[in-house]
Design an enzyme around this catalytic site. Structure first.
Site, PDB file in Angstrom:
ATOM      1  N   ASP A 181      45.581  -7.897 -16.037  1.00  0.00           N
ATOM      2  CA  ASP A 181      44.292  -8.089 -16.694  1.00  0.00           C
ATOM      3  C   ASP A 181      43.751  -6.746 -17.174  1.00  0.00           C
ATOM      4  O   ASP A 181      44.181  -5.672 -16.728  1.00  0.00           O
ATOM      5  CB  ASP A 181      43.324  -8.760 -15.731  1.00  0.00           C
ATOM      6  CG  ASP A 181      42.197  -9.486 -16.433  1.00  0.00           C
ATOM      7  OD1 ASP A 181      42.277  -9.687 -17.661  1.00  0.00           O
ATOM      8  OD2 ASP A 181      41.224  -9.856 -15.759  1.00  0.00           O
ATOM      9  N   ARG A 241      45.340  -7.129 -25.294  1.00  0.00           N
ATOM     10  CA  ARG A 241      45.272  -7.270 -23.846  1.00  0.00           C
ATOM     11  C   ARG A 241      45.994  -8.505 -23.332  1.00  0.00           C
ATOM     12  O   ARG A 241      46.297  -8.599 -22.144  1.00  0.00           O
ATOM     13  CB  ARG A 241      43.815  -7.315 -23.396  1.00  0.00           C
ATOM     14  CG  ARG A 241      42.998  -8.430 -24.015  1.00  0.00           C
ATOM     15  CD  ARG A 241      41.540  -8.426 -23.595  1.00  0.00           C
ATOM     16  NE  ARG A 241      41.376  -8.816 -22.195  1.00  0.00           N
ATOM     17  CZ  ARG A 241      40.195  -8.889 -21.580  1.00  0.00           C
ATOM     18  NH1 ARG A 241      39.088  -8.578 -22.240  1.00  0.00           N
ATOM     19  NH2 ARG A 241      40.111  -9.261 -20.325  1.00  0.00           N
ATOM     20  N   GLU A 243      39.089  -2.705  -8.356  1.00  0.00           N
ATOM     21  CA  GLU A 243      38.267  -3.605  -9.176  1.00  0.00           C
ATOM     22  C   GLU A 243      37.929  -4.890  -8.440  1.00  0.00           C
ATOM     23  O   GLU A 243      38.810  -5.576  -7.920  1.00  0.00           O
ATOM     24  CB  GLU A 243      38.996  -3.986 -10.467  1.00  0.00           C
ATOM     25  CG  GLU A 243      38.131  -4.879 -11.361  1.00  0.00           C
ATOM     26  CD  GLU A 243      38.913  -5.695 -12.379  1.00  0.00           C
ATOM     27  OE1 GLU A 243      38.301  -6.147 -13.361  1.00  0.00           O
ATOM     28  OE2 GLU A 243      40.131  -5.890 -12.185  1.00  0.00           O
ATOM     29  N   HIS A 264      31.109 -15.731 -16.594  1.00  0.00           N
ATOM     30  CA  HIS A 264      31.547 -16.478 -17.778  1.00  0.00           C
ATOM     31  C   HIS A 264      31.438 -17.982 -17.542  1.00  0.00           C
ATOM     32  O   HIS A 264      31.097 -18.741 -18.449  1.00  0.00           O
ATOM     33  CB  HIS A 264      33.002 -16.142 -18.111  1.00  0.00           C
ATOM     34  CG  HIS A 264      33.189 -14.898 -18.921  1.00  0.00           C
ATOM     35  ND1 HIS A 264      32.640 -14.728 -20.172  1.00  0.00           N
ATOM     36  CD2 HIS A 264      33.876 -13.753 -18.655  1.00  0.00           C
ATOM     37  CE1 HIS A 264      32.978 -13.540 -20.657  1.00  0.00           C
ATOM     38  NE2 HIS A 264      33.725 -12.925 -19.747  1.00  0.00           N
ATOM     39  N   ASP A 307      32.042  -2.325 -15.955  1.00  0.00           N
ATOM     40  CA  ASP A 307      32.608  -2.100 -17.281  1.00  0.00           C
ATOM     41  C   ASP A 307      31.656  -2.524 -18.391  1.00  0.00           C
ATOM     42  O   ASP A 307      31.560  -1.879 -19.424  1.00  0.00           O
ATOM     43  CB  ASP A 307      33.951  -2.811 -17.426  1.00  0.00           C
ATOM     44  CG  ASP A 307      33.906  -4.274 -17.005  1.00  0.00           C
ATOM     45  OD1 ASP A 307      32.855  -4.736 -16.527  1.00  0.00           O
ATOM     46  OD2 ASP A 307      34.943  -4.951 -17.148  1.00  0.00           O
ATOM     47  N   HIS A 308      30.929  -3.597 -18.172  1.00  0.00           N
ATOM     48  CA  HIS A 308      29.976  -4.083 -19.171  1.00  0.00           C
ATOM     49  C   HIS A 308      28.964  -4.975 -18.468  1.00  0.00           C
ATOM     50  O   HIS A 308      29.203  -5.459 -17.357  1.00  0.00           O
ATOM     51  CB  HIS A 308      30.688  -4.877 -20.278  1.00  0.00           C
ATOM     52  CG  HIS A 308      31.544  -5.994 -19.757  1.00  0.00           C
ATOM     53  ND1 HIS A 308      31.023  -7.171 -19.243  1.00  0.00           N
ATOM     54  CD2 HIS A 308      32.890  -6.105 -19.615  1.00  0.00           C
ATOM     55  CE1 HIS A 308      32.001  -7.944 -18.836  1.00  0.00           C
ATOM     56  NE2 HIS A 308      33.150  -7.325 -19.039  1.00  0.00           N
ATOM     57  N   HIS A 324      29.374 -11.545 -22.666  1.00  0.00           N
ATOM     58  CA  HIS A 324      28.960 -10.219 -22.202  1.00  0.00           C
ATOM     59  C   HIS A 324      27.683  -9.836 -22.940  1.00  0.00           C
ATOM     60  O   HIS A 324      27.355 -10.406 -23.978  1.00  0.00           O
ATOM     61  CB  HIS A 324      30.024  -9.166 -22.531  1.00  0.00           C
ATOM     62  CG  HIS A 324      31.360  -9.443 -21.933  1.00  0.00           C
ATOM     63  ND1 HIS A 324      32.490  -8.736 -22.283  1.00  0.00           N
ATOM     64  CD2 HIS A 324      31.762 -10.346 -20.998  1.00  0.00           C
ATOM     65  CE1 HIS A 324      33.523  -9.172 -21.588  1.00  0.00           C
ATOM     66  NE2 HIS A 324      33.106 -10.164 -20.810  1.00  0.00           N
TER      67      HIS A 324
END
Length: 645
Positions: free
Chosen positions: A178, A191, A346, A355, A393-394, A436
């Protein structure tokens, strides 16, 4: 270090301490009771103890031996607050995430790849672009894994730290292919290029198309000392091109010296992680199951009776929790390690459950990450020489709201306080994927170099904060410029077995070679602690022959010559027939050598033949070994001195 330099450094630290105290707020220097609420209002003060010691540990401009970066994927301020409220109450603290003494905010925007807006800000990024930013120091487009907007690869912190002699690790609760773990170990344009079966998604990056391969294949090539996570599905796929064609990636990794683990007990049995025997532990086919069972947000859901989160029966065993993996990773990387390590950890599914508008899912994953942060902090405090950074990350979509939105998905949870917290998800409808958001994010740190996160920075700054703390040489090609290559015997009979040993290729992860006289291609092999070895058969042609070994990443080439003579004496040693990674740490005795040329090199060198008798070779080897030992001791002493000042 002389007295003047010590005084100067002390002055700089004192100035930084004063500045940091000012930035972090007057609550650090004024008595906590000045802000205390009356007892009947719950005593809302948070500053209950003196924080001077933790601040002092972090206002240090000397280098760090180790860096641990912990990423909460999608963990914006709202996600942190929701987890705190639920698990500890509004007046509580997350014992890990909230304990770091120095905090700042950083921006996360990505860039557009094409058209009239190429190179301009894309305000809402994805995990690939944001991970590339801190992994390489370079902004890029959404979907890109450690390549820039022109498709050029950039070295990652794991690659750079490894080239500089540090141990490296990569841990995630997601599939290890990922985006967030991938940015440390691969370079692809898309990705979704997970494994060799993803040919259409990989495009030009596929090995069959002349590329570096899928993310999973590149993870094996990058050869971090430790890789733990999910995603075993891709490693069960079969390579469809290259020297490992027909083998599964698991088979390939085993052949290249990896220790494999698929269960908690198998991981517990592993007692070392290094370049000779790196660890690859994959504990689920896909992402790890979440800590808490899912809750369903619906339109009007926050008006329903509040629920509490329940344990997910599918969750992996406790020995595979993110905290346990972090503990194991730190233990293995720190074992017998004078050079230090870089570790990325992570907590992946904060984002994934956000999500899905799954409030309990995202909260449980935030708590999991917090427990991992506690482990990292405990190690750093005991070690005294480790920088810990916690960030995301966001940002993401969940919001804590007062009343139930009439159109958005929402849910109600009963918190630690015994009251209701309403969470709203308003960027997608039922069944859609929440988006996001482009908000800046919290970044917090503890240890040497932590002061560099204070204030407003950008995500790319994080790369330089970590690389400077570790004093990394970012020019990895230059770390191979002194590379040499040798043969086991300078003069051999036609068809004799011959070992080619390469050393000094620290800036490379693989090398390949050629025997120019045939020509014969020597298959690419892994570099283990700067060394590699090939076993070849001498040509039948009488005369002088040249072997060239080239670093795959640096482009540095080193050459050596040997002579084929039917009257040559028998070899003084029997070269190994193996050119595998596991054999690379014990090269045969050197009887002929040559040095490198290429990017960053001082120039080419075609090789010299030393005398074929041990009388000349052995004293030279002994002298060289002694000089290397003295140099290593001096370097270690210098680094320790820097740490102690």
């Amino acid at each position: 270090m002389n007295t003047h330099r010590k005084t100067h450094r002390f002055g700089r630290r004192a100035a930084l301490a004063v500045a940091a105290l000012a930035v972090t707020g007057s609550a650090l220097v004024l008595p906590g009771t000045a802000f205390a609420a009356p007892d009947d209002f719950g005593g809302a003060t948070r500053n209950t103890g003196d924080k001077t010691e933790m601040l002092r540990d972090s206002i240090v401009d000397s280098p760090a031996k180790n860096v641990i970066l912990l990423i909460g994927d999608g963990m914006g301020d709202s996600e942190i607050t929701a987890a705190r409220n639920y698990e500890y109450g509004a007046g509580g603290v997350l014992p890990g995430i909230d304990a770091l003494p120095l905090t700042g905010q950083y921006t996360t925007y990505s860039l557009y790849k094409d058209g009239a807006t190429k190179g301009k800000p894309d305000y809402v990024p994805d995990s690939a672009a944001t991970g590339t930013a801190w992994a390489t120091g370079t902004k890029t487009y959404d979907n890109a894994i450690s390549v820039d907007i022109n498709g050029a690869p950039h070295d990652t912190l794991i690659e750079i730290a490894k080239a500089n002699g540090l141990k490296t690790g990569n841990i995630s609760t997601a599939e290890i292919e990922d985006a967030t773990p991938a940015v440390q170990a691969a370079h692809v344009a898309a990705r979704s290029c997970f494994g060799p079966a993803d040919l259409a998604k990989c495009g030009a990056d596929a090995i069959a198309e002349g590329g570096l391969g899928s993310i999973a294949e590149q993870i094996i090539d990058t050869r971090a000392d430790l890789t733990l996570g999910g995603g075993s599905r891709s490693f069960a796929e079969t390579a469809n091109a290259g020297q490992f064609e027909g083998s599964t990636l698991f088979e390939q990794a085993s052949d290249r010296g990896y220790q494999l683990a698929a269960t908690g007990p198998e991981l517990a049995a592993i007692s070392s992680a290094n370049q000779t025997e790196p660890v690859l532990g994959l504990f689920s086919e896909g992402n790890f199951p979440t800590r808490f069972a899912a809750t369903a947000a619906t339109v009007g859901g926050a008006d329903l009776a509040p629920t509490t989160c329940t344990a997910n029966p599918e969750r992996l065993s406790a020995d595979l929790s993110l905290k346990s993996l972090t503990d194991k990773g730190i233990s293995l990387l720190n074992k017998d390690n004078e050079s230090g390590f870089f570790l990325q950890v992570e907590g992946a599914s904060i984002d994934k459950q956000d999500h899905a508008a799954n409030a309990c899912g995202q909260i449980g994953e935030t708590i999991d990450l917090d427990e991992a942060v506690q482990s990292a902090l405990a190690f750093a405090k005991a070690d005294g020489n480790t920088l810990v950074i916690v960030t995301a990350d966001h940002a993401h979509t969940s919001q804590i709201v007062d009343t139930t939105p009439p159109t958005s998905l929402s849910t109600a949870l009963l918190t630690h306080d015994g009251t209701t917290m309403k969470l709203s998800y308003g960027t997608a409808g039922l069944g859609g994927s929440q988006q996001h958001t482009g908000s800046q994010l919290r970044i917090a740190a503890y240890g040497p170099g932590a002061a560099n996160v204070v204030g407003l920075t950008d995500q790319t700054d994080n790369f330089f904060t970590m690389s400077r703390a570790l004093e990394l040489n970012l020019d990895t090609a230059s770390l191979s410029k002194e590379a040499t290559v040798a043969v086991s015997n300078p003069t051999v009979k036609p068809g004799a077995a011959l070992t080619v040993s390469a050393s000094g290729f620290a800036g490379d992860r693989q090398v390949s070679g050629t025997v120019a006289s045939r020509p014969v291609e020597l298959e690419e092999t892994d570099v283990i602690d700067g060394t590699a070895r090939f076993s070849i058969t001498a040509p039948d042609e009488v005369g002088t022959h040249t072997v060239t070994v080239t670093g795959t990443q640096s482009g540095v080439a080193a050459k050596v010559t040997f002579t084929v003579d039917p009257n040559a004496s028998a070899p003084t040693s029997t070269p190994s027939a193996s050119s595998s990674a596991s054999a690379s740490n014990s090269p045969s005795p050197v009887a002929a050598s040559g040095s490198g040329s290429g990017p960053g090199s001082t120039g080419g060198f075609t090789g010299i033949n030393l005398a074929s008798t041990g009388a000349v070779v052995v004293p030279v080897l002994l002298l060289g070994g002694a000089l290397l030992s003295v140099g290593a001791v001096l370097i270690i002493r210098r680094r320790r001195a820097q740490h102690e000042v």
